[in-house]
Design an enzyme around this catalytic site. Structure first.
Site, PDB file in Angstrom:
ATOM      1  N   HIS A 147      -0.406 -80.325 -23.950  1.00  0.00           N
ATOM      2  CA  HIS A 147      -1.877 -80.272 -23.968  1.00  0.00           C
ATOM      3  C   HIS A 147      -2.417 -80.448 -25.386  1.00  0.00           C
ATOM      4  CE1 HIS A 147      -1.637 -78.755 -19.822  1.00  0.00           C
ATOM      5  NE2 HIS A 147      -0.681 -77.952 -20.281  1.00  0.00           N
ATOM      6  N   SER A 157     -11.666 -99.847 -45.611  1.00  0.00           N
ATOM      7  CA  SER A 157     -13.014 -99.826 -45.029  1.00  0.00           C
ATOM      8  C   SER A 157     -13.927-100.695 -45.875  1.00  0.00           C
ATOM      9  CB  SER A 157     -13.542 -98.396 -44.988  1.00  0.00           C
ATOM     10  OG  SER A 157     -14.939 -98.379 -44.766  1.00  0.00           O
ATOM     11  N   LYS A 177     -10.720 -94.990 -47.618  1.00  0.00           N
ATOM     12  CA  LYS A 177     -10.115 -95.028 -46.300  1.00  0.00           C
ATOM     13  C   LYS A 177      -8.799 -95.796 -46.268  1.00  0.00           C
ATOM     14  CE  LYS A 177     -11.464 -93.787 -42.874  1.00  0.00           C
ATOM     15  NZ  LYS A 177     -12.382 -94.489 -41.973  1.00  0.00           N
ATOM     16  N   GLU A 195      -3.713 -99.023 -33.980  1.00  0.00           N
ATOM     17  CA  GLU A 195      -4.851 -99.073 -33.065  1.00  0.00           C
ATOM     18  C   GLU A 195      -4.851-100.372 -32.252  1.00  0.00           C
ATOM     19  OE1 GLU A 195      -7.864 -96.270 -35.732  1.00  0.00           O
ATOM     20  OE2 GLU A 195      -8.139 -98.439 -35.712  1.00  0.00           O
TER      21      GLU A 195
END
Length: 456
Positions: A153, A274, A280, A287
């Site tokens: 979980h 970024s 970043k 992804e």
């Protein structure tokens, strides 16, 4: 091609919607290989003269060299790769080219070409999965004893070793390889010789053609031979399942690379920046792997929906079988390469991992097991006592390792005068020695077995 039956040519839109050459040109190697085998069989059976067979094979080899050097032209009026090759063959050798299509149809021709392509694709995916497995095994061996939190979980559940976690993905890849191997085995039946749907009256030798193209046997039913696309659906099912596994690993990399986790640092090669935030480091490769999984699953769904309502045998809908499969194959190939590169080069922060593993009362199960094993307390009672211990520690703001002998006695009189169990995360993982468990010893055994399986 249709001049004998049709008095007028197709409308421009009909010409465009009917053409598949922009997609199926990828089958040119398979189409030429199938045509060579078919021509040789026609010659061996005395259906086509030896002179014509020699001219046909020489012409096909010339086309092969042309396509290898310059790519496949896209003449939309020729519709597909099969007519593209046949037209060029006629340019090269004249009317003898027309004899190549004796005892075959585009229906069994495309079914054969597509099976050949998918068979090669299965072999390519297998090699890529083996490379991913090798990377996983290498890193698992490095971190057989490195402690990290195991989650359920997405909550800290029990301590595990990083090597054990990585080897879980090795097992997933192992199953993926077995699925592609099964797919390749089942598809290895030759449709060529089924002709349009009913077989042919020519005395062909389908077994000879099957041997020439390394198929196990000809398809047993000519109608099934031209209309079956199970192999393509199965390939996409295998690809979808593999993509799901890659997506899960990618998701973990994304989470682990985030500041709240801080478990890994992805190298510059697998990160981007970024446009506005100079600090970043985005896990874009991971992804994109996660995103590609959705497209691969979509390709699987697309072909199933195409096939679900088609009567026997061939319908033009089936021309749309190749685009989703080619797209899924390309995406899977990229995803496998990306995840293999990430696994091989990622930096693990094992200090951070161990610190998180020691939080959240992750060794509570070890306390419950100790109560059962050393004191004969039924597990459900042990579960209750351990829950009380967790509640006590939570109130104090400490972990289970800080419990004293007096604390245990206060929780249950049966524990008075007993020693204290080892509730460290190191002790926890050491104790998980059951087959398939997370103990460093078991991880080392699993890594050794995997190395042997992979021939490393």
């Amino acid at each position: 091609m249709w001049g004998g039956r049709f008095g007028a040519g197709p409308a421009e839109i009909m010409r465009e919607i009917n053409a598949s050459i922009p997609v199926d040109k990828r089958l040119w190697r398979q189409d030429i290989a199938g045509s060579k085998a078919h021509a040789a069989m026609l010659g061996a059976q005395g259906i086509v003269s030896a002179a014509d067979v020699a001219a046909i094979v020489a012409g096909l080899e010339t086309i092969e060299a042309e396509y290898e050097a310059g790519g496949v032209p896209e003449h939309i009026e020729l519709e597909d790769i099969h007519m593209q090759v046949e037209s060029r063959l006629k340019d090269l050798i004249g009317d003898a080219a027309g004899r190549l299509h004796t005892a075959r149809s585009r229906n069994d021709q495309v079914a054969t070409d597509f099976r050949l392509w998918v068979r090669e694709a299965c072999a390519g995916v297998d090699r890529a999965l083996a490379a991913l497995q090798a990377a996983l095994v290498e890193r698992a061996g490095e971190h057989a004893a490195s402690i990290m939190p195991g989650f359920t979980h997405l909550q800290v559940a029990q301590p595990v070793t990083l090597g054990h976690h990585l080897m879980a993905y090795y097992e997933m890849a192992k199953r993926d390889r077995s699925r592609f191997a099964d797919c390749a085995r089942r598809l290895n039946q030759l449709p060529l010789g089924s002709a349009a749907l009913a077989g042919t009256s020519f005395p062909i030798d389908r077994h000879a053609t099957a041997r020439a193209l390394d198929f196990d046997a000809p398809t047993a039913n000519s109608m099934d031979g031209v209309s079956d696309r199970d192999f393509a659906v199965e390939y996409l099912a295998c690809a979808a399942q593999t993509a799901i596994h890659l997506s899960r690993l990618a998701e973990e990399m994304i989470l682990w690379a985030s500041q709240p986790f801080g478990f890994v640092k992805l190298p510059d090669a697998w990160s981007t920046g970024s446009s506005i935030m100079p600090q970043k480091r985005n896990p874009d490769a991971a992804e994109l792997v996660r995103g590609h999984a959705g497209r691969i699953i979509g390709a699987f769904t697309s072909l199933m929906v195409t096939m679900k309502g088609l009567p026997l045998t061939y319908s033009k809908d089936m021309q749309d079988d190749k685009a989703p499969l080619f797209e899924a194959h390309d995406l899977l190939d990229l995803s496998l390469a990306a995840m293999t590169g990430m696994v091989a080069s990622v930096t693990f922060d094992t200090t951070r991992m161990r610190a998180v593993a020691a939080s959240g009362f992750s060794t509570a199960t070890d306390l419950a097991d100790w109560l059962v094993r050393e004191h004969g307390i039924p597990f459900r009672e042990a579960h209750h006592i351990t829950g009380s211990a967790v509640k006590l520690c939570e109130a104090r703001g400490g972990e289970l390792e800080l419990l004293s002998a007096d604390d245990l006695a206060a929780l249950d009189p049966r524990l008075a005068g007993t020693g204290l169990p080892d509730l460290s995360v190191e002790g926890s993982v050491r104790s998980r020695t059951s087959a398939g468990g997370t103990a460093p010893l078991r991880v080392e055994e699993a890594v050794a077995a995997a190395r042997k399986e992979l021939g490393l």
